[in-house]
Scaffold this motif. Structure first.
Motif, mmCIF file in Angstrom:
data_model
loop_
_atom_site.group_PDB
_atom_site.id
_atom_site.type_symbol
_atom_site.label_atom_id
_atom_site.label_comp_id
_atom_site.label_asym_id
_atom_site.label_seq_id
_atom_site.Cartn_x
_atom_site.Cartn_y
_atom_site.Cartn_z
ATOM 1 N N ARG A 51 -104.790 8.167 -59.963
ATOM 2 C CA ARG A 51 -103.712 9.191 -59.312
ATOM 3 C C ARG A 51 -103.900 10.392 -60.289
ATOM 4 O O ARG A 51 -104.281 10.323 -61.413
ATOM 5 C CB ARG A 51 -102.237 8.581 -59.596
ATOM 6 N N VAL A 52 -103.594 11.625 -59.516
ATOM 7 C CA VAL A 52 -103.549 13.070 -59.899
ATOM 8 C C VAL A 52 -102.410 13.564 -60.064
ATOM 9 O O VAL A 52 -101.906 13.825 -58.534
ATOM 10 C CB VAL A 52 -104.759 13.675 -59.604
ATOM 11 N N SER A 53 -101.747 14.153 -60.847
ATOM 12 C CA SER A 53 -100.225 14.564 -60.705
ATOM 13 C C SER A 53 -99.904 15.851 -61.370
ATOM 14 O O SER A 53 -100.860 16.123 -62.250
ATOM 15 C CB SER A 53 -99.300 13.585 -60.844
ATOM 16 N N GLY A 54 -98.761 16.263 -61.419
ATOM 17 C CA GLY A 54 -98.722 17.552 -62.225
ATOM 18 C C GLY A 54 -98.661 18.734 -61.454
ATOM 19 O O GLY A 54 -98.716 18.895 -60.484
ATOM 20 N N PRO A 106 -106.008 22.668 -59.513
ATOM 21 C CA PRO A 106 -104.854 22.961 -60.491
ATOM 22 C C PRO A 106 -104.247 24.416 -60.327
ATOM 23 O O PRO A 106 -104.932 25.466 -59.917
ATOM 24 C CB PRO A 106 -105.762 22.992 -61.712
ATOM 25 N N LEU A 107 -103.077 24.445 -60.625
ATOM 26 C CA LEU A 107 -102.459 25.669 -60.438
ATOM 27 C C LEU A 107 -102.581 26.511 -61.528
ATOM 28 O O LEU A 107 -103.263 26.202 -62.597
ATOM 29 C CB LEU A 107 -100.790 25.235 -60.413
ATOM 30 N N PRO A 108 -102.478 27.764 -61.446
ATOM 31 C CA PRO A 108 -102.807 28.760 -62.507
ATOM 32 C C PRO A 108 -102.052 28.385 -63.972
ATOM 33 O O PRO A 108 -102.675 28.741 -65.103
ATOM 34 C CB PRO A 108 -102.279 29.974 -62.118
ATOM 35 N N PHE A 173 -105.146 11.429 -63.984
ATOM 36 C CA PHE A 173 -104.841 12.752 -64.961
ATOM 37 C C PHE A 173 -103.367 13.303 -64.470
ATOM 38 O O PHE A 173 -103.095 13.198 -63.348
ATOM 39 C CB PHE A 173 -105.828 13.691 -64.506
ATOM 40 N N GLU A 174 -102.828 13.652 -65.554
ATOM 41 C CA GLU A 174 -101.617 14.595 -65.468
ATOM 42 C C GLU A 174 -101.851 15.980 -65.757
ATOM 43 O O GLU A 174 -102.071 16.260 -66.994
ATOM 44 C CB GLU A 174 -100.404 14.067 -65.904
#
Length: 202
Positions: A51-54, A106-108, A173-174
């Motif tokens: 799972r990848v979150s955040g 990934p967001l900035p 990853f978070e």
């Protein structure tokens, strides 16, 4: 200045960035010591998910079978343990970290990543350190599937940092805006873990 392995001595090797290949305070070994705080799991959980979150555009959840379908690559890199040993030329096979980053985007504002493991272990890594040519999620070591005591069947490998940043038994990853310490970092291990700066403990 020389380093010694057995009865033979060899001039210190240099990395491409000019730093000594062997970080200060380390000694070389051809063995692969096993160091783990948690109990070693016997197998992958039946309900394992990657799972990848955040702070990502595309959160991700993959079954083991789906995870194995991702493109594989091979990286050869040295490994440095905070307990003073180093092992040269480890060949890792697995999924390159950029296969994950390209999918989740990934967001900035994402600057840090917490690696999570199904044992409850965590470790924090700057995104700039994770997003590198030699970082991958390993499934094999030196041509053989990773054994449970070495983090098998799946672990993170971040060669530029001490081994406690290369989380065993990885399951996700978070992505975070602000840094926060993981398991060993809250217990006195250095938050950054750069072997060439001897960042072992706080």
């Amino acid at each position: 200045m020389k380093w010694f392995l057995g009865k033979k001595s060899t001039p210190i090797e240099k990395r491409p960035d000019g730093r000594d290949r062997l970080p200060p305070g380390q000694h070389l070994t051809r063995k692969w010591p096993v160091l783990t705080f948690e109990s070693t799991p016997s197998s992958l959980p039946s309900d394992w998910r990657f799972r990848v979150s955040g702070l990502v555009e595309n959160p991700l959840e993959l079954t083991w079978e789906e995870f194995l379908q991702l493109p594989h690559t091979t990286v050869t890199a040295d490994f440095h343990c905070v307990t003073l040993w180093s092992r040269y030329n480890n060949t890792w096979e697995g999924i390159h970290i950029r296969e994950i980053l390209q999918r989740v985007r990934p967001l900035p504002e994402a600057q840090y990543v917490m690696a999570h493991c199904w044992t409850g272990y965590t470790t924090n890594i700057p995104l700039t350190a994770l997003d590198d040519d030699d970082v991958l999620i390993a499934l094999k070591h030196d041509g053989k599937p990773l054994t449970p005591e070495h983090g098998g069947p799946v672990r993170l490998i971040v060669p530029k940092l001490y081994g406690y940043k290369s989380a065993k038994w990885l399951d996700g990853f978070e992505f975070m805006e602000h840094d926060k310490p993981g398991f060993w970092e809250t217990r006195g291990y250095h938050n950054s873990g750069d072997p060439w700066k001897e960042e072992r403990y706080w």
